[in-house]
Design an enzyme around this catalytic site. Structure first.
Site, PDB file in Angstrom:
ATOM      1  N   HIS A  96      -1.974  40.741  39.630  1.00 41.90           N
ATOM      2  CA  HIS A  96      -1.219  39.888  40.419  1.00 41.90           C
ATOM      3  C   HIS A  96      -0.016  39.114  40.068  1.00 41.90           C
ATOM      4  O   HIS A  96      -0.185  38.788  38.855  1.00 41.90           O
ATOM      5  CB  HIS A  96      -2.022  38.975  41.326  1.00 41.90           C
ATOM      6  CG  HIS A  96      -1.335  38.564  42.684  1.00 41.90           C
ATOM      7  ND1 HIS A  96      -0.069  37.682  42.703  1.00 41.90           N
ATOM      8  CD2 HIS A  96      -1.625  38.975  43.976  1.00 41.90           C
ATOM      9  CE1 HIS A  96       0.047  37.368  43.938  1.00 41.90           C
ATOM     10  NE2 HIS A  96      -0.493  37.944  44.808  1.00 41.90           N
ATOM     11  N   ARG A 109       6.530  34.571  48.058  1.00 46.18           N
ATOM     12  CA  ARG A 109       7.743  35.473  47.927  1.00 46.18           C
ATOM     13  C   ARG A 109       8.053  36.250  49.179  1.00 46.18           C
ATOM     14  O   ARG A 109       9.479  36.406  49.320  1.00 46.18           O
ATOM     15  CB  ARG A 109       7.319  36.567  46.896  1.00 46.18           C
ATOM     16  CG  ARG A 109       7.570  36.005  45.521  1.00 46.18           C
ATOM     17  CD  ARG A 109       6.835  37.195  44.406  1.00 46.18           C
ATOM     18  NE  ARG A 109       5.644  37.441  44.418  1.00 46.18           N
ATOM     19  CZ  ARG A 109       4.889  38.299  44.520  1.00 46.18           C
ATOM     20  NH1 ARG A 109       5.627  39.546  44.327  1.00 46.18           N
ATOM     21  NH2 ARG A 109       3.530  38.376  44.566  1.00 46.18           N
TER      22      ARG A 109
END
Lengths: 535, 206
Positions: free
Chosen positions: A318, A338
């Site tokens: 990740h 994000r």
């Protein structure tokens, strides 16, 4: 691991950082495949070996995992003499979301269920999931689009039939979760609020702020412990499966006790493996976002009894694992941040990748920046760590109050270390997050070994070679329920005799191949947490 | 951080050495302390690594993975949570009009809070447990459940409660009942209906 020569220090980078600094346009993106081949950890030289014995002999596998798959069992027949035996219809191994969903589905249909879990019920990766769960429920969305996004995100290596089954379950999974008592974020009009994420063509992630996994897990844990037909055995890791006389059908398991080390046998018609992933093997030396119990036990047990596995050389790193504060090293900052607009900046304060590209691409780009000396160095007592900025203060300036409203977990976690993401950018680096592959299954979660099912992260084939956000929580519930139903439809009367014939078979194979017999698996706990077998 | 100063503390009765910035879990592992129970997520959400702390003459409870070591601290890892004492089946509720009466049958102790504050001081998440229990006891389940939003079910409040209210389970009951009876999102319901119709349509062509 990644090395950088001229990276600047955390203090220096923090002094230089300006939340309102002007950003140059994003540089032209190089071909994702080239980027992955050069920087993704799956492609690191020497990280992958060929398996020598078992159902996947000749296939590529991460070497840390291969060592465990081709290891000796921790028990043999002598250990079973006098061990107490319990009978039930279905044994579920693993107490995360997949295990609970499977146990509930079987129990709702009248089966007697034992759910055995290594640590506490709910102690799992599920409880840490933040981002949310995918379900195609918006008017402009469709099941077809969800299927396409999933296959594309997985580099078209996923099994279309499994993907279709998961996607088709989506809306009903959400209804089932609400029925169990799980809350979701709503819009003013009462609709479920949906978010977009990397690799999604439209908004499809439903969520409970950034505590989706916690909300799911506490509800499912309560539903399981309140259910009369489910018996929960905590602190009870499975250390071996049991087979019939010919070693060809799974008919139970041997459970140990972390409290007193005693063994117990469970004899059953079906075993559902829901043991999760492998983050705590720290492949390629990476930190992990995973729970302490994620030591790949399920893969080891499944492989030894003869189940075919797949994609054992494909893992998800990740992009945004925390580097600082040190006690949260490897822990996630959800992709939701994000998705809400936060940018990634290198030590020069510049963007270097589309933040919502698929996870493997973003991770590879961060590793490239660090290796090129455009990373930020964080000192630790044991070793130096590197990272790039996740620019949360800029997000806060653009959308004041958003972080507090939508990401309370992030704020709460960093608060203890005196860090405020609204003011301080976060130092992040890719972290070992997810096992893309696992046991080969069909649409009922059945493995290639009769009587043995695998659901959740321990299974493979859905996510291809890269999982997109929100499909893990969907998969664990959808396939957990499918396996729970299928496991009791078997008309078999149950086993007469339980044996370790498959263990003998594996031992013969190890001997014939001249492999070392010293290592024993499953690991159960990582060595730094005391391990289990060395005591 | 090179050469950080080491100091002593006690974990499960064993002397341990640690330095500032380490959590209790890290210190326990480093010193090979036995009987370290229930370490799970290492980020404060699984609620398993419960500890009792004595420091500067004060006794408190906390989660070990979120607690930083201090010189002279005494730590004991607590045993796992006990089985729940309150039982209910959410599918057995007739309708949402009967929730409050059922609630008092299931959690009779909840109306007997003596405001000792034990639950509030023991909560590692800073939840106003006492206030939330008051709301639940007066039928304000949605508001009560919202106050438990960050609850990780460590059940330290349950241990602290002299009336055996089991506040963490009351909080979860409030949240579950709110979703089960009141969460009816139109976008989800519409998609489910579309899928039902297309399945029926497909069925008639077979």
């Amino acid at each position: 691991m990644t090395r950088a020569t001229q990276a600047i220090s955390l203090a220096e980078a923090r002094a230089r950082y300006q939340p309102d600094a002007e950003l140059a346009p994003l540089p032209a993106m190089i071909d994702p495949d080239t980027l992955l081949a050069a920087f993704h950890p799956d492609h690191l030289r020497g990280s992958v070996v060929k398996l020598v014995i078992g159902a996947n002999a000749g296939d590529s596998c991460q070497h840390e995992l291969a060592d465990l798959l081709q290891a000796e069992a921790v028990i043999d027949e002598a250990d079973l003499a006098g061990t107490p035996v319990t009978d039930c219809d279905v044994l579920v191994i693993g107490g995360g979301g997949a295990g609970c969903a499977a146990a509930l589905a079987a129990a709702e249909r009248g089966a007697s269920v034992i759910l055995a879990t290594k640590l506490r019920l709910g102690d799992s990766n599920t409880v840490m999931a933040e981002g949310g769960i995918q379900a195609a429920i918006e008017p402009e969305d469709s099941l077809q689009r969800h299927v396409q996004d999933t296959l594309r995100g997985g580099h078209h290596a996923g099994d279309p039939a499994l993907v279709a089954a998961m996607v088709e379950d989506g809306p009903d999974v959400i209804r089932w979760l609400i029925r169990q008592g799980m809350q979701f974020e709503q819009t003013a009009g009462g609709n479920l609020h949906t978010r977009k994420a990397g690799g999604l063509s439209t908004a499809r992630i439903v969520h409970c702020r950034d505590y989706t996994g916690l909300e799911m897990m506490r509800v499912l844990r309560e539903a399981v412990i309140q259910h009369r037909a489910i018996e929960v055995w905590e602190q009870s890791p499975a250390i071996e499966l049991l087979s019939n006389e010919r070693g060809q059908k799974c008919v139970g398991a041997v459970l140990s006790s972390l409290a007193d080390g005693r063994l117990r046998i469970v004899r059953t018609r079906s075993v559902i493996l829901a043991t999760g992933g492998i983050g705590r093997l720290h492949l390629n030396g990476f930190p992990t976002s995973n729970h302490l119990g994620a030591t790949g036990d399920g893969l080891v047990l499944a492989y030894r009894i003869g189940a075919k596995l797949r994609d054992l050389d494909s893992f998800q790193y990740h992009p945004t694992g925390l580097v600082y504060p040190p006690h949260l090293s490897g822990k996630l900052v959800t992709e939701g941040v994000r998705a809400a607009g936060a940018l990634l900046l290198n030590a020069d304060g510049q963007r270097f990748v589309d933040e919502l590209a698929p996870r493997d691409v973003v991770s590879a780009a961060i590793l490239r920046e660090v290796r090129a000396g455009r990373g930020i160095r964080s000192p630790r007592l044991d070793k130096e760590r590197y990272g790039v900025w996740l620019d949360t203060p800029r997000l806060e300036r653009a959308q004041p109050g958003l972080l507090e409203r939508q990401f309370p977990k992030l704020l709460g976690r960093t608060r203890g270390a005196g860090l405020d993401p609204r003011v301080d950018p976060l130092l992040v680096h890719p972290t070992l997050h997810y096992q893309n592959g696992g046991a080969v299954i069909d649409v009922d979660g059945a493995t290639t070994v009769p009587g043995l099912y695998a659901v959740g992260e321990v299974s493979g084939g859905i996510h291809g070679r890269n999982r997109i956000m929100g499909n893990a929580l969907l998969e664990i519930i959808g396939f957990g329920r499918r396996a729970g139903v299928a496991a009791i439809s078997d008309r078999d009367r149950g086993p007469k005799k339980v044996t370790l014939e498959h263990v003998n078979r594996m031992r013969r194979a190890l001997t014939l191949a001249g492999m070392p017999m010293m290592r024993k698996a499953p690991q159960v706990l990582p060595p730094y947490a005391g391990g289990v077998w060395g005591r | 951080m090179e050469g950080a100063v080491e100091f002593d503390l006690t974990i499960n009765g064993q002397c341990a050495q640690a330095h500032a910035g380490m959590t209790v879990v890290e210190a326990a592992w480093r010193n090979g302390v036995p009987r370290v129970r229930g370490v799970g997520c290492l980020e404060g959400v699984c609620g398993s690594c419960r500890i009792l702390l004595r420091h500067d003459g004060e006794v408190t409870v906390a989660l070990a993975c979120q607690t930083f070591v201090q010189p002279g601290m005494e730590v004991v890892f607590l045993p796992p949570q006990s089985a729940p004492r309150h039982h209910y089946d959410i599918d057995e509720f007739e309708d949402s009009w009967s929730i409050q009466s059922r609630f008092h049958e299931i959690f009779p102790e909840a109306a007997r809070c003596r405001h000792c504050h034990g639950c509030v001081v023991s909560c590692p998440k800073g939840i106003k447990v006492e206030e939330a229990i008051m709301l639940a006891a007066t039928g304000r389940f949605r508001d009560a459940g919202e106050m438990f939003f960050e609850c990780v079910m460590c059940e330290l409040c349950d241990n602290a409660c002299p009336e055996q209210i089991a506040p963490a389970h009351v909080g979860l009951f409030c949240r579950r009942i709110t979703a089960h009876f009141h969460l009816r999102p139109p976008n989800l319901i519409h998609r489910l209906e579309e899928l039902r119709q297309s399945k029926q349509g497909r069925g008639s062509h077979d």
